[in-house]
Structure formats: C-alpha cells, structure tokens
Design a protein around this motif. Structure first.
Motif, PDB file in Angstrom:
ATOM      1  N   ALA A  54       0.944  -1.069   0.243  1.00 36.92           N
ATOM      2  CA  ALA A  54      -0.029  -0.198  -0.002  1.00 36.92           C
ATOM      3  C   ALA A  54       0.932   1.173   0.122  1.00 36.92           C
ATOM      4  O   ALA A  54       0.375   2.283  -0.705  1.00 36.92           O
ATOM      5  N   ALA A  55       2.004   1.351   0.679  1.00 37.00           N
ATOM      6  CA  ALA A  55       2.840   2.538   0.517  1.00 37.00           C
ATOM      7  C   ALA A  55       3.272   2.851  -0.760  1.00 37.00           C
ATOM      8  O   ALA A  55       3.561   3.956  -0.928  1.00 37.00           O
ATOM      9  N   ASP A  56       3.176   1.971  -1.488  1.00 37.55           N
ATOM     10  CA  ASP A  56       3.584   2.189  -3.036  1.00 37.55           C
ATOM     11  C   ASP A  56       2.567   3.082  -3.895  1.00 37.55           C
ATOM     12  O   ASP A  56       2.799   3.508  -4.975  1.00 37.55           O
ATOM     13  N   PHE A  57       1.237   3.461  -3.137  1.00 44.65           N
ATOM     14  CA  PHE A  57       0.459   4.340  -3.669  1.00 44.65           C
ATOM     15  C   PHE A  57       0.873   5.680  -3.611  1.00 44.65           C
ATOM     16  O   PHE A  57       0.395   6.704  -4.306  1.00 44.65           O
ATOM     17  N   GLY A  58       2.030   5.979  -2.787  1.00 45.53           N
ATOM     18  CA  GLY A  58       2.653   7.156  -2.722  1.00 45.53           C
ATOM     19  C   GLY A  58       3.615   7.544  -3.833  1.00 45.53           C
ATOM     20  O   GLY A  58       4.137   8.520  -3.854  1.00 45.53           O
ATOM     21  N   ARG A  59       3.880   6.826  -4.847  1.00 44.70           N
ATOM     22  CA  ARG A  59       4.771   6.696  -5.927  1.00 44.70           C
ATOM     23  C   ARG A  59       3.945   6.657  -7.158  1.00 44.70           C
ATOM     24  O   ARG A  59       3.070   6.089  -7.342  1.00 44.70           O
ATOM     25  N   TYR A  60       4.397   7.472  -8.034  1.00 41.18           N
ATOM     26  CA  TYR A  60       4.117   7.408  -9.592  1.00 41.18           C
ATOM     27  C   TYR A  60       4.682   5.916  -9.819  1.00 41.18           C
ATOM     28  O   TYR A  60       5.650   5.642  -9.944  1.00 41.18           O
ATOM     29  N   PRO A  61       3.743   5.277 -10.774  1.00 37.48           N
ATOM     30  CA  PRO A  61       4.185   3.796 -11.046  1.00 37.48           C
ATOM     31  C   PRO A  61       4.883   3.917 -12.432  1.00 37.48           C
ATOM     32  O   PRO A  61       4.558   4.769 -13.314  1.00 37.48           O
ATOM     33  N   PRO A  62       5.874   2.876 -12.768  1.00 35.55           N
ATOM     34  CA  PRO A  62       6.388   2.936 -14.177  1.00 35.55           C
ATOM     35  C   PRO A  62       5.240   2.750 -15.218  1.00 35.55           C
ATOM     36  O   PRO A  62       4.383   1.700 -15.105  1.00 35.55           O
ATOM     37  N   ASN A  63       5.389   3.608 -16.341  1.00 41.57           N
ATOM     38  CA  ASN A  63       4.575   3.558 -17.511  1.00 41.57           C
ATOM     39  C   ASN A  63       4.388   2.206 -17.816  1.00 41.57           C
ATOM     40  O   ASN A  63       3.083   1.851 -18.155  1.00 41.57           O
ATOM     41  N   GLU A  64       5.533   1.209 -18.230  1.00 48.49           N
ATOM     42  CA  GLU A  64       5.289   0.369 -19.136  1.00 48.49           C
ATOM     43  C   GLU A  64       4.978  -0.913 -18.172  1.00 48.49           C
ATOM     44  O   GLU A  64       4.575  -2.077 -18.770  1.00 48.49           O
ATOM     45  N   GLY A  65       5.026  -1.042 -16.861  1.00 42.72           N
ATOM     46  CA  GLY A  65       5.042  -2.037 -15.951  1.00 42.72           C
ATOM     47  C   GLY A  65       6.462  -2.525 -15.420  1.00 42.72           C
ATOM     48  O   GLY A  65       7.290  -1.969 -15.968  1.00 42.72           O
ATOM     49  N   THR A  66       6.334  -2.677 -14.197  1.00 43.36           N
ATOM     50  CA  THR A  66       7.554  -3.252 -13.414  1.00 43.36           C
ATOM     51  C   THR A  66       8.393  -4.317 -14.087  1.00 43.36           C
ATOM     52  O   THR A  66       7.844  -5.163 -14.786  1.00 43.36           O
ATOM     53  N   PRO A  67       9.763  -4.325 -13.864  1.00 40.49           N
ATOM     54  CA  PRO A  67      10.393  -5.524 -14.547  1.00 40.49           C
ATOM     55  C   PRO A  67       9.687  -6.989 -14.108  1.00 40.49           C
ATOM     56  O   PRO A  67       9.770  -7.739 -14.976  1.00 40.49           O
ATOM     57  N   GLY A  68       9.532  -6.831 -12.980  1.00 40.82           N
ATOM     58  CA  GLY A  68       8.801  -8.177 -12.227  1.00 40.82           C
ATOM     59  C   GLY A  68       7.676  -8.555 -13.151  1.00 40.82           C
ATOM     60  O   GLY A  68       7.384  -9.566 -13.414  1.00 40.82           O
ATOM     61  N   LEU A  69       6.648  -7.498 -13.428  1.00 41.77           N
ATOM     62  CA  LEU A  69       5.297  -7.708 -13.901  1.00 41.77           C
ATOM     63  C   LEU A  69       5.506  -8.321 -15.393  1.00 41.77           C
ATOM     64  O   LEU A  69       4.993  -9.313 -15.765  1.00 41.77           O
ATOM     65  N   ARG A  70       6.721  -7.365 -16.004  1.00 43.28           N
ATOM     66  CA  ARG A  70       6.655  -7.887 -17.576  1.00 43.28           C
ATOM     67  C   ARG A  70       7.447  -9.352 -17.562  1.00 43.28           C
ATOM     68  O   ARG A  70       7.173  -9.841 -18.477  1.00 43.28           O
ATOM     69  N   GLY A  71       8.237  -9.514 -16.836  1.00 41.94           N
ATOM     70  CA  GLY A  71       8.964 -10.748 -16.785  1.00 41.94           C
ATOM     71  C   GLY A  71       7.881 -11.985 -16.510  1.00 41.94           C
ATOM     72  O   GLY A  71       7.949 -12.989 -17.132  1.00 41.94           O
ATOM     73  N   ALA A  72       6.906 -11.597 -15.569  1.00 49.23           N
ATOM     74  CA  ALA A  72       5.907 -12.697 -15.504  1.00 49.23           C
ATOM     75  C   ALA A  72       4.859 -12.902 -16.430  1.00 49.23           C
ATOM     76  O   ALA A  72       4.852 -13.883 -16.805  1.00 49.23           O
ATOM     77  N   ILE A  73       4.722 -11.813 -16.910  1.00 48.03           N
ATOM     78  CA  ILE A  73       3.677 -11.898 -18.216  1.00 48.03           C
ATOM     79  C   ILE A  73       4.497 -12.798 -19.470  1.00 48.03           C
ATOM     80  O   ILE A  73       3.971 -13.608 -19.878  1.00 48.03           O
ATOM     81  N   CYS A  74       5.759 -12.485 -19.547  1.00 53.44           N
ATOM     82  CA  CYS A  74       6.564 -13.267 -20.472  1.00 53.44           C
ATOM     83  C   CYS A  74       6.693 -14.521 -20.133  1.00 53.44           C
ATOM     84  O   CYS A  74       6.632 -15.683 -20.860  1.00 53.44           O
ATOM     85  N   GLY A  75       6.729 -14.854 -18.863  1.00 55.49           N
ATOM     86  CA  GLY A  75       6.860 -16.324 -18.354  1.00 55.49           C
ATOM     87  C   GLY A  75       5.548 -16.942 -18.700  1.00 55.49           C
ATOM     88  O   GLY A  75       5.580 -18.118 -19.135  1.00 55.49           O
ATOM     89  N   TRP A  76       4.428 -16.179 -18.612  1.00 60.28           N
ATOM     90  CA  TRP A  76       3.311 -16.758 -18.764  1.00 60.28           C
ATOM     91  C   TRP A  76       2.961 -16.997 -20.342  1.00 60.28           C
ATOM     92  O   TRP A  76       2.424 -18.212 -20.698  1.00 60.28           O
TER      93      TRP A  76
END
Ligand SMILES: Cc1ncc(COP(=O)(O)O)c(C=O)c1O
Length: 392
Positions: A54-76
């Motif tokens: 929840a603390a990350d609601f205090g930050r602007y998120p990366p536009n394209e997705g975090t590396p972790g998320l993009r990695g998980a998508i490519c894995g899937w």
C-alpha cells in the motif's frame, strides 16, 4: 461545439438495455445474465498482497510495467503458447485491455493508407471499443459479418480488394465474445497471410483465452511465431479480468512487435495512466499462478454442460467452445429480452446491441446473449426460466 464523429453513436449497450427494460416491472426475482462480469472467486491473497504494497500508492508507477510484472507476463506467454518475447521491448502492462484496444488505434493507425482514408476491419457483432478506436482517428470502420453462415468468425478474405488496400488494422476477438467460438491455427495463419499481402496489423483480443471447455485456444502470437510472420503484424491482448475473475483490478497487457509496443508506450507516457504499483505487484503474482484459473474453468465447464442440458434442444443452439456467454438464436432478440424480463425477471442482452446495422441486416438481431457468470444454482434457475419462457 462537439465533435461530429461521435455525435451519431447509438447509446452504449447497457444504457440501451436499461432504457428497454427499466420502464417495465420485473416478472420475477431479478437474475442478471446480461453483463460478462465474472463472479467466480479470485485468490484470497489478492487483498493482503495489495495491502502489503500500500505504501507504493505514494509513488508514480512505471509506465510500461515493473520489470517483475513484465517478466511474469513473458513467463506466462512462454508456458501458455511456447513463445519467447523480450520483456523489455515486447510487452506493456495495461489498465485492463479495453484501454489498450482503444489506444492501439491511436498509436498505430496511420493518417492514410495507400494515399486514402484508412480502414479498420472488425467482426460484426463485436466488442464496441474497436469501432470507437477507428472513429477516433478518422479511420473508416468496416464491419465484417460473423454469423452462422461464416462459422461465427468474420471471413476477412471476402472483403473487397480495394477495401483491403486501405486496411490498416483488423480487430479479431478469439475466443469470440459473444459467439463463444475460437479461431483455429489455420484461421490465424490465413489472416496473417492476408495481413502480409495487404500490409495491415492484427489486433488479437484474446481476453477470454483461459475460459474454455476442452482444448485451450491457440493464440495469435503462437501462430505468428510458427509461421515466421513479421512480429509487427500482431498485437495480442490478455486480461486478468476474465482469467482471474478480477474485472475491478483493471489489469491486462499487450504483447507484440517492439516498434508497435514502443509506440504504444510513448503514447501512454504522454497521455495515459499506468497501473498503480500495488496492482502491478498483485498482477505479477497472478500471471505466475494457474490453480485458480483451472478452478474457475471447471466452474464454467459445469455451466456449459448445464446449458447444453437445458437448452440443447433449441434449434440453432450453439454449445460454447469457450468464453462466458451463450449466443442463443431467437426470432427477435429485443422482443425476447423484453418478454423474458416482463415474465421472469431474467435480464439478458439483445444481440443487436452488440452489432452494427448494415444494409444487409443486423447480424445479432436474431440472438440474445446470456452471461453464464453467476453461481451454478442461479445460472440453472436463469436458464430454466429462459427455456420455459422462450422455448416452451
Ligand atoms: C471482447 C472483450 N474484449 C475486451 C474486454 C475488456 O476487458 P478488460 O478491459 O476488463 O480487460 C472485454 C470485457 O468485457 C471483452 O468482452
């Protein structure tokens, strides 16, 4: 002053449905079978993982997705389709697929094609954002019937050569909403060949790809890789809304050629809203897990079988191969929807509301769309009411 290009749009399907039904009292306990909003459970760790970040609601998120998320998508994508994509350059996280399906047109449809106004081809009936995307960029939407005569998928090769010469983009939904049919590997290969011949891009709306009966639908990226197609020909869209029963999370992705993805990223860097970081964290974990997806699929399979049992005798009945809808033939979809509401309280959607009227007719006019999203017993009550009211 208002833009003319949006002035003659019909009301969106659901306000239209409310205008049809709400002046009349329900004829029984209200059962919602009109909206494809998944109702099966989502994993119970979703809330806690969100809270953890929840603390990350205090930050602007990366536009394209975090590396972790993009990695998980490519894995899937690799596990599901056997394709290998570069997480840096070939995927982008989306706020649900609808925004991406819209912005693909914005980012990728040129001002002219072969010196003329570009065309965007789409099935009819269709998910309405395809049309709005085309209209927004001044392209001409051209509706290709996806009816019983064409196997419920559009026959894009039947489009006139002069229209294909102007075609910049083709939308295809597989598994198809509303018809529940899936494009085969041959269908995708033929469409890719047509795209190569006439130089257009394919937008593959595959948000129902994980909701199927027996065989997992083949994917556009899978066929493109197998046939050695130009990676820029295809953009595939996937969503956690249907796969993981999280339509309110607003999380999906687009995958495709690096140049197309770069252009979509750039457009959103200027104008769009990336996914909040806690949503990206939850999404990363969801793409890595299949158990809840299989459990949800089993619930749909039981409801497909139930529909076959209750409505299988209806002339022209189509047992869904995939997706969460029945596409049920009736003499007049709007009249059947109203009758059903007034006599039973069951709410379905007239097929015409998902279709564009053409001089040759409105492809969905002789259908109702029935969402199989509610729990089994409620679905059984609804399907039985439909049988007794419309097909007795
Ligand atoms: C065919 C089709 N495509 C895309 C979407 C968009 O889904 P979301 O934006 O939730 O990913 C839907 C939602 O109902 C749909 O039916």
């Amino acid at each position: 002053m208002f833009p003319e290009r949006f002035s003659n749009l019909p009301a969106y399907a659901f306000p239209r449905l409310r205008a049809l039904l709400d002046p009349h009292p329900a004829g029984g306990p209200v059962l919602h079978m009109s909206i494809g909003e998944p109702k099966h459970p989502f994993p119970d760790w979703v809330g806690p993982v969100m809270a953890e970040h929840a603390a990350d609601f205090g930050r602007y998120p990366p536009n394209e997705g975090t590396p972790g998320l993009r990695g998980a998508i490519c894995g899937w994508l690799n596990r599901r389709y056997g394709v290998t994509l570069d997480p840096e350059r070939q995927v982008m996280a989306l706020n649900g697929t609808r925004e991406g399906l819209y912005n693909a047109g914005m980012a990728l449809i040129p001002e002219t094609k072969n010196g003329q106004r570009p065309v965007v081809l789409m099935p009819n009936p269709f998910y309405q954002v395809y049309m709005i995307s085309a209209i927004s960029v001044g392209a001409e939407p051209v509706f290709v019937p996806a009816t019983a005569e064409t196997g419920h998928l559009p026959d894009f090769s039947s489009v006139a050569p002069e229209v294909l010469a102007r075609t910049a983009m083709v939308y295809l939904c597989s598994p198809a909403n509303p018809q529940g049919v899936m494009a085969s590997a041959e269908y995708w290969a033929d469409l890719l060949a047509l795209a190569e011949k006439h130089d257009f891009r394919i937008v593959a709306d595959e948000c129902y790809s994980e909701v199927y009966r027996d065989a997992a639908p083949v994917g556009a990226l899978q066929v493109a890789a197998k046939t050695g197609a130009d990676p820029e020909r295809v953009l595939a869209f996937h969503s956690l809304s249907k796969r993981s029963n999280l339509p309110g999370l607003r999380s999906g992705f687009v995958a495709g050629g690096p140049e197309s993805i770069a252009r979509m990223k750039q457009l959103r860097a200027y104008s769009g809203a990336p996914l909040p970081l806690p949503v990206q964290h939850v999404s990363e974990r969801l793409w890595g897990e299949e158990e809840h997806v299989a459990a949800s699929r089993a619930l749909y399979a039981a409801k497909y079988a139930l529909a076959d049992e209750i409505l299988g005798h209806v002339p022209g009945y189509m047992s869904p191969q995939a997706g969460m809808f029945l596409w049920l033939p009736v003499p007049d979809g709007e009249a059947a929807t109203l009758k059903l509401w007034q006599e039973t309280g069951v709410r379905v959607l007239p097929g015409a509301y998902l279709s564009k009227a053409q001089p040759s007719g409105t492809p969905g006019a002789g259908y109702i769309r029935v969402a199989l999203v509610a729990p089994f017993d409620e679905t059984k009550a609804g399907l039985t009411a439909i049988r007794d009211c419309l097909f007795a």
